[in-house]
Design an enzyme around this catalytic site. Sequence first.
Site, mmCIF file in Angstrom:
data_model
loop_
_atom_site.group_PDB
_atom_site.id
_atom_site.type_symbol
_atom_site.label_atom_id
_atom_site.label_comp_id
_atom_site.label_asym_id
_atom_site.label_seq_id
_atom_site.Cartn_x
_atom_site.Cartn_y
_atom_site.Cartn_z
ATOM 1 N N HIS A 18 -65.483 25.779 40.546
ATOM 2 C CA HIS A 18 -66.524 25.501 39.561
ATOM 3 C C HIS A 18 -65.898 25.589 38.169
ATOM 4 O O HIS A 18 -65.057 26.459 37.907
ATOM 5 C CB HIS A 18 -67.656 26.518 39.703
ATOM 6 C CG HIS A 18 -68.816 26.280 38.796
ATOM 7 N ND1 HIS A 18 -68.807 26.665 37.469
ATOM 8 C CD2 HIS A 18 -70.018 25.702 39.016
ATOM 9 C CE1 HIS A 18 -69.960 26.335 36.916
ATOM 10 N NE2 HIS A 18 -70.709 25.745 37.829
ATOM 11 N N ASP A 20 -66.675 26.771 35.244
ATOM 12 C CA ASP A 20 -66.694 28.081 34.578
ATOM 13 C C ASP A 20 -65.776 29.075 35.280
ATOM 14 O O ASP A 20 -65.167 29.933 34.633
ATOM 15 C CB ASP A 20 -68.117 28.634 34.522
ATOM 16 C CG ASP A 20 -69.029 27.786 33.654
ATOM 17 O OD1 ASP A 20 -68.535 27.212 32.668
ATOM 18 O OD2 ASP A 20 -70.230 27.691 33.963
ATOM 19 N N LYS A 21 -65.665 28.943 36.596
ATOM 20 C CA LYS A 21 -64.786 29.847 37.329
ATOM 21 C C LYS A 21 -63.319 29.487 37.137
ATOM 22 O O LYS A 21 -62.440 30.356 37.182
ATOM 23 C CB LYS A 21 -65.145 29.840 38.815
ATOM 24 C CG LYS A 21 -66.362 30.679 39.119
ATOM 25 C CD LYS A 21 -66.036 32.139 38.954
ATOM 26 C CE LYS A 21 -67.194 32.889 38.349
ATOM 27 N NZ LYS A 21 -66.819 34.144 37.717
ATOM 28 N N GLU A 46 -60.395 33.762 25.804
ATOM 29 C CA GLU A 46 -61.444 32.816 26.190
ATOM 30 C C GLU A 46 -60.777 31.489 26.543
ATOM 31 O O GLU A 46 -59.819 31.069 25.886
ATOM 32 C CB GLU A 46 -62.433 32.588 25.044
ATOM 33 C CG GLU A 46 -62.990 33.870 24.443
ATOM 34 C CD GLU A 46 -63.907 34.630 25.371
ATOM 35 O OE1 GLU A 46 -64.365 34.041 26.383
ATOM 36 O OE2 GLU A 46 -64.189 35.812 25.102
ATOM 37 N N GLU A 59 -57.712 36.918 21.122
ATOM 38 C CA GLU A 59 -56.826 37.887 20.486
ATOM 39 C C GLU A 59 -55.996 38.625 21.522
ATOM 40 O O GLU A 59 -56.507 38.991 22.588
ATOM 41 C CB GLU A 59 -57.645 38.894 19.681
ATOM 42 C CG GLU A 59 -58.477 38.257 18.576
ATOM 43 C CD GLU A 59 -59.217 39.288 17.749
ATOM 44 O OE1 GLU A 59 -59.452 39.034 16.554
ATOM 45 O OE2 GLU A 59 -59.556 40.362 18.290
ATOM 46 N N LYS A 171 -71.277 25.006 44.805
ATOM 47 C CA LYS A 171 -72.282 26.015 44.473
ATOM 48 C C LYS A 171 -73.106 26.301 45.730
ATOM 49 O O LYS A 171 -73.306 25.418 46.563
ATOM 50 C CB LYS A 171 -73.221 25.532 43.362
ATOM 51 C CG LYS A 171 -72.533 25.194 42.057
ATOM 52 C CD LYS A 171 -73.503 24.624 41.038
ATOM 53 C CE LYS A 171 -74.432 25.696 40.476
ATOM 54 N NZ LYS A 171 -75.244 25.160 39.341
ATOM 55 N N PHE A 235 -71.369 13.805 45.326
ATOM 56 C CA PHE A 235 -70.722 14.769 44.431
ATOM 57 C C PHE A 235 -69.219 14.542 44.530
ATOM 58 O O PHE A 235 -68.492 15.357 45.088
ATOM 59 C CB PHE A 235 -71.119 16.186 44.848
ATOM 60 C CG PHE A 235 -70.677 17.289 43.906
ATOM 61 C CD1 PHE A 235 -69.995 17.024 42.720
ATOM 62 C CD2 PHE A 235 -70.950 18.614 44.210
ATOM 63 C CE1 PHE A 235 -69.601 18.034 41.875
ATOM 64 C CE2 PHE A 235 -70.570 19.638 43.366
ATOM 65 C CZ PHE A 235 -69.887 19.354 42.200
ATOM 66 N N ASP A 243 -67.826 18.485 34.318
ATOM 67 C CA ASP A 243 -68.580 19.372 33.429
ATOM 68 C C ASP A 243 -67.601 20.351 32.800
ATOM 69 O O ASP A 243 -66.747 20.906 33.493
ATOM 70 C CB ASP A 243 -69.649 20.121 34.240
ATOM 71 C CG ASP A 243 -70.650 20.855 33.359
ATOM 72 O OD1 ASP A 243 -70.649 20.613 32.135
ATOM 73 O OD2 ASP A 243 -71.431 21.654 33.897
ATOM 74 N N ALA A 244 -67.720 20.581 31.518
ATOM 75 C CA ALA A 244 -66.838 21.532 30.847
ATOM 76 C C ALA A 244 -67.092 22.945 31.362
ATOM 77 O O ALA A 244 -68.214 23.303 31.735
ATOM 78 C CB ALA A 244 -67.048 21.480 29.338
ATOM 79 N N ARG A 249 -69.503 32.553 31.674
ATOM 80 C CA ARG A 249 -70.846 31.993 31.760
ATOM 81 C C ARG A 249 -71.536 32.285 33.098
ATOM 82 O O ARG A 249 -72.677 31.872 33.290
ATOM 83 C CB ARG A 249 -70.815 30.475 31.533
ATOM 84 C CG ARG A 249 -70.576 30.102 30.090
ATOM 85 C CD ARG A 249 -71.157 28.750 29.747
ATOM 86 N NE ARG A 249 -70.515 27.647 30.459
ATOM 87 C CZ ARG A 249 -70.669 26.369 30.112
ATOM 88 N NH1 ARG A 249 -71.452 26.048 29.092
ATOM 89 N NH2 ARG A 249 -70.054 25.418 30.777
ATOM 90 N N LYS A 250 -70.869 32.992 33.997
ATOM 91 C CA LYS A 250 -71.462 33.266 35.308
ATOM 92 C C LYS A 250 -71.567 34.771 35.550
ATOM 93 O O LYS A 250 -71.173 35.290 36.597
ATOM 94 C CB LYS A 250 -70.637 32.596 36.408
ATOM 95 C CG LYS A 250 -70.716 31.074 36.380
ATOM 96 C CD LYS A 250 -72.145 30.589 36.620
ATOM 97 C CE LYS A 250 -72.256 29.087 36.508
ATOM 98 N NZ LYS A 250 -73.675 28.648 36.592
ATOM 99 N N LYS A 270 -60.623 40.054 29.688
ATOM 100 C CA LYS A 270 -60.690 41.257 28.853
ATOM 101 C C LYS A 270 -59.889 42.385 29.484
ATOM 102 O O LYS A 270 -60.053 42.694 30.669
ATOM 103 C CB LYS A 270 -62.140 41.710 28.691
ATOM 104 C CG LYS A 270 -63.010 40.693 27.979
ATOM 105 C CD LYS A 270 -64.453 41.171 27.894
ATOM 106 C CE LYS A 270 -65.328 40.125 27.204
ATOM 107 N NZ LYS A 270 -66.744 40.548 27.154
ATOM 108 N N LYS A 274 -61.806 47.276 27.028
ATOM 109 C CA LYS A 274 -63.125 46.708 26.770
ATOM 110 C C LYS A 274 -64.094 47.260 27.810
ATOM 111 O O LYS A 274 -64.047 46.898 28.984
ATOM 112 C CB LYS A 274 -63.093 45.179 26.848
ATOM 113 C CG LYS A 274 -62.551 44.483 25.615
ATOM 114 C CD LYS A 274 -61.079 44.629 25.449
ATOM 115 C CE LYS A 274 -60.547 43.728 24.324
ATOM 116 N NZ LYS A 274 -59.110 43.982 24.085
ATOM 117 N N ASP A 276 -67.147 46.755 28.401
ATOM 118 C CA ASP A 276 -68.071 45.892 29.117
ATOM 119 C C ASP A 276 -67.477 45.423 30.439
ATOM 120 O O ASP A 276 -68.211 44.992 31.329
ATOM 121 C CB ASP A 276 -68.538 44.696 28.280
ATOM 122 C CG ASP A 276 -67.452 44.035 27.475
ATOM 123 O OD1 ASP A 276 -66.283 44.426 27.613
ATOM 124 O OD2 ASP A 276 -67.786 43.135 26.693
#
Length: 394
Positions: A18, A20-21, A46, A59, A171, A235, A243-244, A249-250, A270, A274, A276
């Site tokens: 995917h 985003d993955k 990122e 960074e 998906k 598909f 798709d970008a 995002r997941k 990260k 960090k 989070d």
Amino acid sequence: MRDKGEFLFTSESVSEGHPDKVADRISDTVLDAYLAADPEARVACETMVTTNRIILAGEVRGPEGVNETLEHAVREAVRDIGYDQKGFSWRHAEFHNYLHEQSADIAVGVDSAGNKDEGAGDQGIMFGFATRETPSLMPAPLHYAHGILHRINTLRKAGDARARGLLPDAKSQVTLRYIDGKPVGATSVVISTQHEENLTQPEIREELTAIVKDVLPEGWMCPDEGFYTNPTGIFVIGGPDGDAGLTGRKIIVDTYGGAAPHGGGAFSGKDPTKVDRSAAYACRYLAKNIVAAGLADSCTLQISYAIGVSHPLSVYVDLHGTARDVEEAKLEAVLRQVMDLTPRGIRKHLRLNRPIYGTTSAYGHFGRTPDDARDDFTWERTDLAATLANAFGR
């Protein structure tokens, strides 16, 4: 999620192909490269992927030579996922690297110096969750949504005929029926998977039916009218060409599939200063060990931090009415005693300053089986369960 009555609950997953993955995998590949060179490296990477383009930004602080190795490492990650298509290929996608030095202002707040202990890399709230619904102590809808895609991916990479013509982008979505808080079967399953142009939709449905039946418990398969495969009808164009993709995002796919709260922070790219990321891992670790210790059947745990401050501002536990002679307030105090919840304490306890993150980027950061050889997914171990049980006289 309710613990009584009859209801339906749905979770989704996405494959490593995917878009985003793909971005998450690349960001964690960058992180692993820096941690392999220096366990104290700082990374906030990122990634954006689109048609034949890979763009890094963010960074870093670490050995200068690492930056020169990143293009090769990133291309190898894309190759491993399986992208060598006209619109997105590990071979010829354009690579742009805009990583730069970490902000000195952040470094002052986070680094230890003199009598100042290392502080959290940012403010934030992090959640952990565990439930007895599955052997991995994860919510069942997400467990099986991940399992379906992981099975497809394993067969695809092995060249198995059972996944003939299936491509990396996919998906899944699984809806389970609950009775008195326990999952009893699937009412619907949705799978969209990229495929070769010459593969027909009936052929795809036949392959996916066999895979889903193999993953779900016996008797859990949804009715035929509740099984949706490639609902759009075709598909072929997929992945970053269709798709970008962007890092982070997941976050619901990465955690508990919507069955538990989320603090809002993404994980991939990260380093473990960090919180989070690292504190979310600690929350899962503690919640899982609480359930594994037999103190409750379900547990949600929250920890909060302030940037530059080492100790958590709060520790909160909710056992959802499933506690076994355990007071939540006492358990909150015990958790602070059995584990050092400062950023450095978490990293040391779970051994997070190592290049172990590439494999976390798809199929969930939680509910995975630790590999003893790689010593990864340490937050999934239940080695604290006996200590917690003893604290309550078990």
